[in-house]
Design an enzyme around this catalytic site. Structure first.
Site, PDB file in Angstrom:
ATOM      1  N   TYR A 270     -11.339 -19.522 -37.005  1.00 51.33           N
ATOM      2  CA  TYR A 270      -9.956 -19.361 -37.469  1.00 51.33           C
ATOM      3  C   TYR A 270      -9.891 -18.613 -38.806  1.00 51.33           C
ATOM      4  O   TYR A 270      -8.954 -17.848 -39.067  1.00 51.33           O
ATOM      5  CB  TYR A 270      -9.246 -20.730 -37.539  1.00 51.33           C
ATOM      6  CG  TYR A 270      -8.929 -21.241 -36.150  1.00 51.33           C
ATOM      7  CD1 TYR A 270      -9.760 -22.152 -35.504  1.00 51.33           C
ATOM      8  CD2 TYR A 270      -7.827 -20.743 -35.446  1.00 51.33           C
ATOM      9  CE1 TYR A 270      -9.492 -22.580 -34.214  1.00 51.33           C
ATOM     10  CE2 TYR A 270      -7.555 -21.164 -34.148  1.00 51.33           C
ATOM     11  CZ  TYR A 270      -8.394 -22.073 -33.532  1.00 51.33           C
ATOM     12  OH  TYR A 270      -8.137 -22.479 -32.242  1.00 51.33           O
TER      13      TYR A 270
ATOM     14  N   ARG B 193      -9.771 -14.989 -37.945  1.00 54.58           N
ATOM     15  CA  ARG B 193      -8.467 -14.549 -37.407  1.00 54.58           C
ATOM     16  C   ARG B 193      -7.398 -14.567 -38.494  1.00 54.58           C
ATOM     17  O   ARG B 193      -6.519 -13.702 -38.526  1.00 54.58           O
ATOM     18  CB  ARG B 193      -8.076 -15.438 -36.219  1.00 54.58           C
ATOM     19  CG  ARG B 193      -8.989 -15.223 -35.006  1.00 54.58           C
ATOM     20  CD  ARG B 193      -8.654 -16.150 -33.860  1.00 54.58           C
ATOM     21  NE  ARG B 193      -7.343 -15.837 -33.305  1.00 54.58           N
ATOM     22  CZ  ARG B 193      -6.679 -16.691 -32.525  1.00 54.58           C
ATOM     23  NH1 ARG B 193      -7.188 -17.895 -32.273  1.00 54.58           N
ATOM     24  NH2 ARG B 193      -5.500 -16.363 -32.028  1.00 54.58           N
TER      25      ARG B 193
ATOM     26  N   HIS C 148       2.465 -23.291 -30.190  1.00 57.81           N
ATOM     27  CA  HIS C 148       1.028 -23.552 -30.348  1.00 57.81           C
ATOM     28  C   HIS C 148       0.622 -23.601 -31.808  1.00 57.81           C
ATOM     29  O   HIS C 148      -0.561 -23.493 -32.131  1.00 57.81           O
ATOM     30  CB  HIS C 148       0.216 -22.464 -29.612  1.00 57.81           C
ATOM     31  CG  HIS C 148       0.318 -22.578 -28.116  1.00 57.81           C
ATOM     32  ND1 HIS C 148      -0.049 -21.559 -27.268  1.00 57.81           N
ATOM     33  CD2 HIS C 148       0.777 -23.573 -27.318  1.00 57.81           C
ATOM     34  CE1 HIS C 148       0.153 -21.938 -26.020  1.00 57.81           C
ATOM     35  NE2 HIS C 148       0.670 -23.143 -26.022  1.00 57.81           N
TER      36      HIS C 148
ATOM     37  N   CYS D 255      -4.002 -37.476 -44.440  1.00 60.03           N
ATOM     38  CA  CYS D 255      -2.642 -37.906 -44.851  1.00 60.03           C
ATOM     39  C   CYS D 255      -1.547 -37.256 -44.014  1.00 60.03           C
ATOM     40  O   CYS D 255      -0.361 -37.503 -44.231  1.00 60.03           O
ATOM     41  CB  CYS D 255      -2.425 -37.586 -46.337  1.00 60.03           C
ATOM     42  SG  CYS D 255      -2.248 -35.819 -46.689  1.00 60.03           S
TER      43      CYS D 255
ATOM     44  N   CYS E 256      -7.689 -31.630 -49.404  1.00 56.16           N
ATOM     45  CA  CYS E 256      -6.246 -31.571 -49.122  1.00 56.16           C
ATOM     46  C   CYS E 256      -5.482 -31.506 -50.449  1.00 56.16           C
ATOM     47  O   CYS E 256      -5.716 -32.334 -51.339  1.00 56.16           O
ATOM     48  CB  CYS E 256      -5.834 -32.831 -48.358  1.00 56.16           C
ATOM     49  SG  CYS E 256      -4.036 -33.044 -48.232  1.00 56.16           S
TER      50      CYS E 256
ATOM     51  N   GLY F 290       4.681 -10.263 -22.827  1.00 57.66           N
ATOM     52  CA  GLY F 290       3.272 -10.214 -23.225  1.00 57.66           C
ATOM     53  C   GLY F 290       2.519 -11.500 -23.015  1.00 57.66           C
ATOM     54  O   GLY F 290       1.707 -11.894 -23.855  1.00 57.66           O
TER      55      GLY F 290
ATOM     56  N   SER G  64       0.287 -13.909 -19.964  1.00 51.14           N
ATOM     57  CA  SER G  64      -0.371 -13.845 -18.646  1.00 51.14           C
ATOM     58  C   SER G  64       0.111 -14.945 -17.712  1.00 51.14           C
ATOM     59  O   SER G  64      -0.218 -14.958 -16.532  1.00 51.14           O
ATOM     60  CB  SER G  64      -1.887 -13.987 -18.832  1.00 51.14           C
ATOM     61  OG  SER G  64      -2.172 -15.269 -19.396  1.00 51.14           O
TER      62      SER G  64
END
Ligand code: APR
EC number: 2.3.1.286
Length: 229
Positions: free
Chosen positions: A48, A51, A103, A114, A130, A170, A172
């Site tokens: 991640y 990305r 998502h 928390c 955090c 866009g 599938s």
């Protein structure tokens, strides 16, 4: 309107299931499930982080398809809802107001200790603390993994039960519950259903109308048609 990775492709972000897509390079079982995060959290964080960094480079921007959906919302105030499966912020940057990220969003983070949700643009790993509770080891991207419940389904179902048009852009049609939205709109609300996609998808037969081609061409053209009607 439901959007998927195909609407962001021409902004430079890869789709998942096209040739050379994200799932051809890494297995979703290794990065996009709660079990993967339990087994190898830093591997998942790196997936991640990459990305998130790509999204934040200067050359990834909303494209003409994102802009066309904003134009439609502005011309039809209160009538348009965009539900995106995408975790990028391109609809947000384009100015879409009535928008659900079903998502989740890669530019947000959740603390498992928390439950606080934070805007997040930096890299993250198991040592990240955090900002709210100060605990480390519990930060995760605020994205919905396979096997987890998508966000705001109540609001989405309420819209599907009352919509007159359902556009899918866009996507599938490979992943539930999003893949079933067209059936609910068509047979629940009697909506006119249109697929705007590069090519026919798994769900194509459920739509009344299809406009196949790159999103930056077919989406502005379809919005022009809607606004001229
Ligand atoms: N313009 C329009 N459509 C395009 C373009 C383009 N330039 N390029 C690709 N497409 C289409 C492909 O034909 C395909 O139908 O976009 C779709 C992308 O499909 P997927 O890669 O499966 O992406 P998506 O449908 O968004 O996946 C749904 O699966 O992996 C999970 O959580 C992930 O949200 C994602 C979900």
């Amino acid at each position: 309107m439901l959007t998927g990775a195909g609407i962001s492709k021409e902004s430079g972000l890869d789709t998942f299931r096209d040739e050379g897509g994200i799932w051809s390079r890494v297995s979703l079982e290794d990065v996009a499930t709660p079990d993967a995060f339990r087994r190898q959290p830093d591997f998942v964080h790196r997936f991640y982080n990459d990305r998130r960094r790509q999204l934040l480079t200067g050359d990834v921007r909303p494209n003409a398809a994102h802009d066309a959906l904003v134009r439609l919302e502005r011309e039809w105030p209160g009538e348009v809802l965009v539900v995106t499966q995408n975790i990028d912020d391109l609809h947000d940057r384009a100015g879409q107001q009535n928008l659900i990220h079903m998502h989740g969003e890669i530019l947000k983070a959740l603390c498992l200790h928390c439950r606080a949700v934070h805007d997040w643009r930096a890299d993250m790993d198991t040592a990240t603390a955090c900002p709210s509770c100060g605990e480390a080891g519990g930060m995760r991207p605020q994205v919905v993994w396979f096997g987890e419940m998508p966000l705001e389904l109540e609001r989405i179902f309420a819209a599907l039960d009352t919509c007159s048009h359902f556009l899918a852009v866009g996507t599938s049609g490979a992943v539930q519950p999003a893949a079933g939205f067209v059936q609910q709109a068509r047979f629940g609300a009697g909506a006119h259903c249109v697929e705007l996609n590069l090519e026919p998808s798994d769900a194509s037969s459920a739509f009344h109308d299809h406009h196949h081609g790159p999103a930056t061409e077919v989406v502005p053209a379809y919005v022009d048609k809607l606004l001229a009607a």
